[in-house]
Write a protein that holds these residues in place. Structure first.
Motif, PDB file in Angstrom:
ATOM      1  N   CYS A 178      -7.095  -0.488   0.430  1.00 48.66           N
ATOM      2  CA  CYS A 178      -6.330  -1.201   1.596  1.00 48.66           C
ATOM      3  C   CYS A 178      -7.268  -1.276   2.771  1.00 48.66           C
ATOM      4  O   CYS A 178      -8.016  -0.486   3.323  1.00 48.66           O
ATOM      5  N   CYS A 203      -0.039   3.303   3.354  1.00 50.36           N
ATOM      6  CA  CYS A 203       0.747   2.853   4.985  1.00 50.36           C
ATOM      7  C   CYS A 203       1.811   2.064   4.862  1.00 50.36           C
ATOM      8  O   CYS A 203       2.216   1.627   5.829  1.00 50.36           O
ATOM      9  N   CYS A 219       0.649  -1.020  -0.022  1.00 52.72           N
ATOM     10  CA  CYS A 219       0.146  -0.081  -0.142  1.00 52.72           C
ATOM     11  C   CYS A 219       1.017   1.367  -0.062  1.00 52.72           C
ATOM     12  O   CYS A 219       1.772   1.605   0.752  1.00 52.72           O
TER      13      CYS A 219
HETATM   14 ZN   LIG Z   1      -2.922   1.040   3.510  1.00 49.58          ZN
END
Ligand SMILES: [Zn+2]
Length: 200
Positions: A57, A24, A21
């Protein structure tokens, strides 16, 4: 008013195990989703008009449109998109249209068959719709039939619109006079299109 538009239907999801991702940094947290859009008219799906998709995500909830995806995520998404098959019902409208076309061509074929029968064996009361000249149409009514001729009474009215010819087809419009047409001449008039419809 014609109500039309397009609608996207979810057709496939897959969790990516390798991608990271960009928001993050978690690996394997992205779910790729594919949608297929279809055009609709009066809420009846007509045909598909392409696929679109996104990733989400499940760790940070960040959503990526396809144009925001990194090259590796997009490659994975494209693979999934190519595999993803949409439901057949998205073609419903085309199916309905195909059935209508098939039905109307069958019906007009049956109509032609009947007309050929009518012209081959006329009976009293048959109405011939015929063309006098361009933009001038009228009818003939069969009043008697002999071995090789039909005797018709002409309509005393004519009309300029072919599609409205039914308006002049009234019993009181037919002349007292009548004349004979040979059956072979009648066939000729039908095949040349001079007589374009027969009602029995
Ligand atoms: Zn993420």
């Amino acid at each position: 008013m014609i109500i039309y538009g397009s609608k996207a239907v979810h057709i496939k999801s897959e969790q990516s195990k390798t991608s990271i991702c960009p928001s993050c940094g978690t690996q394997g947290s992205l779910t790729l989703q594919v949608f297929r859009r279809h055009a609709h008219i009066f809420w009846i799906p007509l045909f598909p008009i392409g696929k679109k998709g996104m990733s989400q995500c499940h760790h940070c909830k960040n959503v990526l449109e396809t144009k925001e995806m990194s090259e590796s995520i997009r490659r994975e998404y494209n693979n999934l998109k190519n595999k993803a098959k949409g439901p057949i019902w998205q073609f419903s409208g085309l199916g309905i249209i195909a059935v209508l076309i098939a039905w109307s061509s069958y019906a007009s074929g049956e109509d032609k068959k009947l007309e050929l029968e009518y012209i081959a064996s006329p009976v009293n009361g048959d109405i011939y719709e015929y063309k006098i000249e361009t933009s001038s149409y009228s009818t003939l009514k069969v009043i008697s039939v002999s071995k090789d001729s039909v005797f018709v009474s002409p309509n005393e009215y004519e009309i300029s619109k072919k599609s409205r010819i039914y308006r002049i087809n009234k019993p009181e419009n037919y002349s007292e006079l009548s004349y004979g047409i040979s059956k072979s001449k009648l066939k000729e008039m039908y095949h040349s299109g001079e007589i374009f419809d027969i009602n029995r």
